[in-house]
Every structure is written in C-alpha cells, then in structure tokens.
Design a protein around this motif. Structure first.
Motif, short mmCIF file in Angstrom:
data_model
loop_
_atom_site.label_atom_id
_atom_site.label_comp_id
_atom_site.label_asym_id
_atom_site.label_seq_id
_atom_site.Cartn_x
_atom_site.Cartn_y
_atom_site.Cartn_z
N PHE A 3 -5.88 2.10 2.90
CA PHE A 3 -6.08 1.30 1.69
C PHE A 3 -5.53 -0.11 1.81
CE2 PHE A 3 -6.39 5.69 0.38
CZ PHE A 3 -7.57 5.66 -0.36
N CYS A 4 -5.07 -0.47 2.99
CA CYS A 4 -4.50 -1.80 3.22
C CYS A 4 -5.60 -2.76 3.63
CB CYS A 4 -3.42 -1.71 4.29
SG CYS A 4 -2.65 -3.30 4.61
N CYS A 62 1.11 4.03 -3.08
CA CYS A 62 0.94 5.47 -2.89
C CYS A 62 2.11 6.24 -3.47
CB CYS A 62 0.78 5.78 -1.40
SG CYS A 62 0.41 7.53 -1.11
N THR A 116 2.57 4.74 -7.71
CA THR A 116 1.46 4.87 -8.64
C THR A 116 0.73 6.20 -8.50
OG1 THR A 116 1.23 2.48 -8.60
CG2 THR A 116 -0.62 3.73 -9.49
N LYS A 117 0.44 6.60 -7.27
CA LYS A 117 -0.32 7.83 -7.08
C LYS A 117 0.51 9.09 -7.30
CE LYS A 117 -3.65 8.20 -4.14
NZ LYS A 117 -4.44 8.31 -2.92
N GLN A 160 -2.44 8.42 4.37
CA GLN A 160 -3.51 7.61 3.78
C GLN A 160 -3.20 6.16 3.47
OE1 GLN A 160 -3.96 8.72 -0.66
NE2 GLN A 160 -3.30 10.61 0.32
N PHE A 161 -1.94 5.74 3.43
CA PHE A 161 -1.65 4.40 2.94
C PHE A 161 -2.27 3.29 3.77
CE2 PHE A 161 1.68 4.28 6.07
CZ PHE A 161 1.99 2.94 6.27
N SER A 203 0.83 -1.21 0.00
CA SER A 203 0.00 0.00 0.00
C SER A 203 0.86 1.26 0.00
CB SER A 203 -0.93 -0.01 1.22
OG SER A 203 -1.80 1.09 1.19
N LEU A 204 1.95 1.24 0.75
CA LEU A 204 2.86 2.38 0.76
C LEU A 204 3.54 2.54 -0.59
CD1 LEU A 204 4.08 4.70 2.36
CD2 LEU A 204 5.83 3.09 3.19
N HIS A 247 5.72 14.20 -1.92
CA HIS A 247 4.37 13.92 -1.42
C HIS A 247 4.34 12.81 -0.36
CE1 HIS A 247 2.87 16.41 -4.71
NE2 HIS A 247 3.60 15.67 -5.53
N ARG A 304 1.72 12.98 2.39
CA ARG A 304 0.37 12.59 2.00
C ARG A 304 0.23 11.07 1.99
NH1 ARG A 304 -1.52 15.87 -3.08
NH2 ARG A 304 -3.44 14.74 -2.63
N CYS A 305 1.27 10.37 1.57
CA CYS A 305 1.23 8.91 1.60
C CYS A 305 1.09 8.40 3.03
CB CYS A 305 2.47 8.31 0.95
SG CYS A 305 2.49 8.44 -0.84
#
Length: 153
Positions: free
Chosen positions: A125-126, A66, A69-70, A121-122, A62-63, A114, A117-118
């Motif tokens: 999404f896990c 972020c 990809t993001k 939120q990471f 997930s990290l 960024h 920001r990761c």
C-alpha cells in the motif's frame, strides 16, 4: 478515493542549483533543495535524498496506517531511516543504485496485535516505494520564457 488523482509541485531557481519548492497543499511549508558540493552548496536536500525521504515516509506511514487505522493498535512512534547508494550505470552516469530502508518500532512486535498481518501487507500500500521499485514513467517538457514548448518527449 478516485482511481486517478493529480498533484502539483512547483520549483523556482534561487541561484546556482538552489531551488525553492512549493507544494499544492495550502498549509505545506516551502522547501529549499540544493545539490551537494562541488556543484551546489548543500543548503538543502537534493533529488536523490528527497526520493529516499519519500520512500522512508511512505513505508512508515503505511505501517502506521495498518497498525493504527486497520487494526486499532496504538504502538509508540515509528522511526525510519533510509540509506541510498549512488553508483555509475553502464554508460557512466550517476544513478541511485539502491535504497535500504529501516523502520524502527517503539514497542515490541509481540505487543502489537495483528502485527504479522501488517508486515504481510503494508509495503503493497506504499505508493512511493512500490512506484519507485517498478520505475516511474516520466514525460519531460521544456517551455521557454514565452511559453513555447522547446522540448518534449
């Protein structure tokens, strides 16, 4: 991605507490699981260790998602380690009392755009970690050799 997906994992007892695990991904290798001594022979990870691996993998992936990809960053490889604690519950049964996950970056946080920001939120999404944190409803069904349901809850 659809709202609901299914996946399947099949286990077959080899002997004692040793099982062969087959995944529904066509290219996935089989996995051998076993209980530590004195029950098993520790020829593979047991369920608690698989849960810890799932948490570590999910958090790290997930990290990476972020950052890469993001936010189109290319940090070095991420490493994860998870330490689990086996404790007795109020009824004296062994349970996973906690998991402590540590993710290690190959680069400095300041060099990753960024990154703040990761970090915010990471974890949200896990899939595995957030499910385990909330508890996972599990239904159990036992079938006999003839396919009859001999237990379900």
């Amino acid at each position: 991605m659809p709202e609901s997906q299914t996946f399947k994992v099949e286990l077959e007892q080899i002997e004692g507490y040793e099982f062969r695990v087959k995944f529904d991904s066509p290219d996935a290798q089989e996995l051998l699981v076993d209980e530590p001594e004195p029950l098993g022979h520790a020829r593979g990870p047991n369920a608690a260790r698989l849960i810890a691996a799932a948490v570590g993998n999910c958090l790290a992936a997930s990290l990476v998602f972020c950052m890469h990809t993001k936010f189109r960053q290319n940090p070095g490889p991420v490493r994860a380690s998870v330490t689990g604690r086996i404790e007795r519950d109020g009824r004296g049964r062994l349970r996973i009392g906690g998991l402590d996950a540590t993710l290690r970056l190959a680069d400095t946080a300041a060099s990753i755009g960024h990154f703040d920001r990761c970090l915010q939120q990471f974890e949200d999404f896990c899939i595995a970690t957030e499910s385990i944190r909330q508890g996972i409803p599990v239904s159990v069904k036992v079938l006999d050799a003839e396919g009859r349901t001999v237990h379900s809850d």
